[in-house]
Design a protein around this motif. Structure first.
Motif, mmCIF file in Angstrom:
data_model
loop_
_atom_site.group_PDB
_atom_site.id
_atom_site.type_symbol
_atom_site.label_atom_id
_atom_site.label_comp_id
_atom_site.label_asym_id
_atom_site.label_seq_id
_atom_site.Cartn_x
_atom_site.Cartn_y
_atom_site.Cartn_z
ATOM 1 N N VAL A 30 0.836 -1.199 0.000
ATOM 2 C CA VAL A 30 0.000 0.000 0.000
ATOM 3 C C VAL A 30 0.874 1.254 0.000
ATOM 4 C CG1 VAL A 30 -1.967 -1.081 1.169
ATOM 5 C CG2 VAL A 30 -0.182 -0.008 2.531
ATOM 6 N N ARG A 31 0.306 2.344 -0.498
ATOM 7 C CA ARG A 31 0.978 3.647 -0.506
ATOM 8 C C ARG A 31 0.072 4.637 0.206
ATOM 9 N NH1 ARG A 31 1.001 8.244 -3.559
ATOM 10 N NH2 ARG A 31 3.005 9.306 -3.681
ATOM 11 N N VAL A 32 0.664 5.447 1.084
ATOM 12 C CA VAL A 32 -0.093 6.414 1.878
ATOM 13 C C VAL A 32 0.645 7.746 1.867
ATOM 14 C CG1 VAL A 32 -1.042 6.931 4.167
ATOM 15 C CG2 VAL A 32 -0.891 4.565 3.405
ATOM 16 N N ASP A 33 -0.075 8.844 1.619
ATOM 17 C CA ASP A 33 0.473 10.193 1.720
ATOM 18 C C ASP A 33 0.036 10.785 3.050
ATOM 19 O OD1 ASP A 33 1.530 10.046 -0.836
ATOM 20 O OD2 ASP A 33 -0.209 10.985 -1.769
ATOM 21 N N ALA A 34 0.996 11.328 3.802
ATOM 22 C CA ALA A 34 0.685 11.925 5.107
ATOM 23 C C ALA A 34 1.371 13.276 5.222
ATOM 24 C CB ALA A 34 1.141 10.997 6.232
ATOM 25 N N GLU A 35 0.700 14.190 5.908
ATOM 26 C CA GLU A 35 1.287 15.505 6.173
ATOM 27 C C GLU A 35 1.926 15.495 7.556
ATOM 28 O OE1 GLU A 35 -1.264 18.853 5.453
ATOM 29 O OE2 GLU A 35 -2.182 17.848 3.733
#
Length: 127
Positions: A118-123
């Protein structure tokens, strides 16, 4: 001579079947719960929160200034281990060099096994 040629011919014809068996596509990890993107993001945020004290120690900033903002994209394997990370910095950040320090100090995080890559973008707001 014919038997030697036949032996090597048969030996070489078995090789592609062996390679094909080893190159089978990966399947999801059994007994792993498939999570939504929102659930994955929440797990990543929790892991980032646990990492923040070590990052604050490694990359101190001036207090009283507006926090800098970063976007981090993570890729995790089916077992939940981080296998890739990208790090982007907002151009309006007020602490020059902080992005480089954070990227260098950042330790790989892990999440509970998602059962697939899985790929996740987080700030990340820092400090």
């Amino acid at each position: 001579m014919i038997s030697i040629g036949a032996f090597f011919g048969l030996k070489n014809s078995a090789l592609p079947a062996t390679l094909a068996a080893n190159s089978a596509p990966q399947t999801a990890t059994p007994n792993a719960q498939i999570l939504s993107q929102d659930q994955l993001l929440e797990q990543v945020k929790q892991a980032l929160a646990q990492s923040k004290p070590a990052l604050l120690k490694a990359c101190p900033t001036e207090s009283g200034k507006t926090p800098d903002h970063f976007l981090i994209d993570f890729t995790f394997n089916a077992e939940g281990r981080q296998i890739a990370r990208g790090f982007s910095e907002d151009r309006n950040n007020v602490h020059p060099g902080l992005g480089t320090c954070l990227s260098d100090a950042f330790q790989a995080i892990s999440i509970p096994p998602p059962g697939k890559t899985v790929r996740v973008d987080a700030e990340l707001a820092f400090p």
